[in-house]
Motif scaffolding. Sequence first.
Motif, PDB file in Angstrom:
ATOM      1  N   ARG A   1      22.772  60.570  50.086  1.00  0.00           N
ATOM      2  CA  ARG A   1      23.294  61.927  49.973  1.00  0.00           C
ATOM      3  C   ARG A   1      24.737  61.945  49.464  1.00  0.00           C
ATOM      4  O   ARG A   1      25.257  63.012  49.126  1.00  0.00           O
ATOM      5  CB  ARG A   1      23.197  62.626  51.322  1.00  0.00           C
TER       6      ARG A   1
ATOM      7  N   GLU B   1      18.952  70.933  51.920  1.00  0.00           N
ATOM      8  CA  GLU B   1      19.026  69.882  52.940  1.00  0.00           C
ATOM      9  C   GLU B   1      18.078  70.180  54.092  1.00  0.00           C
ATOM     10  O   GLU B   1      17.189  69.396  54.413  1.00  0.00           O
ATOM     11  CB  GLU B   1      20.450  69.739  53.468  1.00  0.00           C
TER      12      GLU B   1
ATOM     13  N   THR C   1      15.213  68.093  51.996  1.00  0.00           N
ATOM     14  CA  THR C   1      15.560  66.674  52.138  1.00  0.00           C
ATOM     15  C   THR C   1      15.321  66.155  53.547  1.00  0.00           C
ATOM     16  O   THR C   1      14.808  65.042  53.714  1.00  0.00           O
ATOM     17  CB  THR C   1      17.033  66.432  51.749  1.00  0.00           C
TER      18      THR C   1
ATOM     19  N   TYR D   1      19.330  67.661  44.240  1.00  0.00           N
ATOM     20  CA  TYR D   1      19.306  66.346  44.889  1.00  0.00           C
ATOM     21  C   TYR D   1      17.992  66.149  45.633  1.00  0.00           C
ATOM     22  O   TYR D   1      17.371  65.088  45.552  1.00  0.00           O
ATOM     23  CB  TYR D   1      20.473  66.188  45.855  1.00  0.00           C
ATOM     24  N   ALA D   2      17.557  67.178  46.357  1.00  0.00           N
ATOM     25  CA  ALA D   2      16.318  67.070  47.133  1.00  0.00           C
ATOM     26  C   ALA D   2      15.131  66.760  46.231  1.00  0.00           C
ATOM     27  O   ALA D   2      14.303  65.878  46.544  1.00  0.00           O
ATOM     28  CB  ALA D   2      16.077  68.363  47.901  1.00  0.00           C
TER      29      ALA D   2
ATOM     30  N   VAL E   1      15.169  63.209  45.213  1.00  0.00           N
ATOM     31  CA  VAL E   1      14.619  62.321  46.231  1.00  0.00           C
ATOM     32  C   VAL E   1      13.099  62.283  46.104  1.00  0.00           C
ATOM     33  O   VAL E   1      12.475  61.219  46.204  1.00  0.00           O
ATOM     34  CB  VAL E   1      15.034  62.766  47.648  1.00  0.00           C
TER      35      VAL E   1
END
Length: 208
Positions: free
Chosen positions: A11, A100, A104, A165-166, A169
């Motif tokens: 992260r 998040e 995530t 970002y999630a 992943v």
Amino acid sequence: MIKVYGAPPTRALRVIWMIEELGLPYEVHKVDFPNRFEDREFIACSPTGALPAIEDGDVRMMESMAIVEYLSIRYGPTPLAPTPGDPCWPAYLTWLHFGEGSLTAPLNVTIGSHFFAPDEEKQNWGAKFAVDIFLRKSLVLVEPLKHGPWLLGANFTAADISCGYALGVGRFLHLEERLDPVLRDYLGRIRERPAFQRALAHGDPLPA
């Protein structure tokens, strides 16, 4: 100068990416994860041993999205973060934390299983259930992305850092083909951003 503890693909990528988008000076302190509790500088900023953390003058912080929000206020105003008077602000806050809390976080189980579980337990029920949660909740992003390239329309914001970002992943876990095509296109735009590419360069190579 801001010191970031941690590096991609953790992260910490969110934090470094945000700093790159803001054009701020920083340095990266990579953390040896298995021995992280022996890294006194890092633990002083993140007592739980979770990545990332930052040092910014007298400020010490952990939690990637808290750090991103701090940076937007401390070094703002910035187009990356709408203010409370902006009609987009409620949607911004929603997506900022959705990336998040809803996307995530469930994948922690899948990531932990992938890296640390015995081979015969890597594909356990919890890991698969976490993926199902991620994929189901990711569909909520499709509608706003039909109205513009980014979650708030024409303007890229820190909410895109959170959710982008999630989805990254998910790509790392080989879930990209299971994402809605709108989200795959969005992820492609994310990966083309120069600030994202500069941030990613601080870490180990990810799968192509």
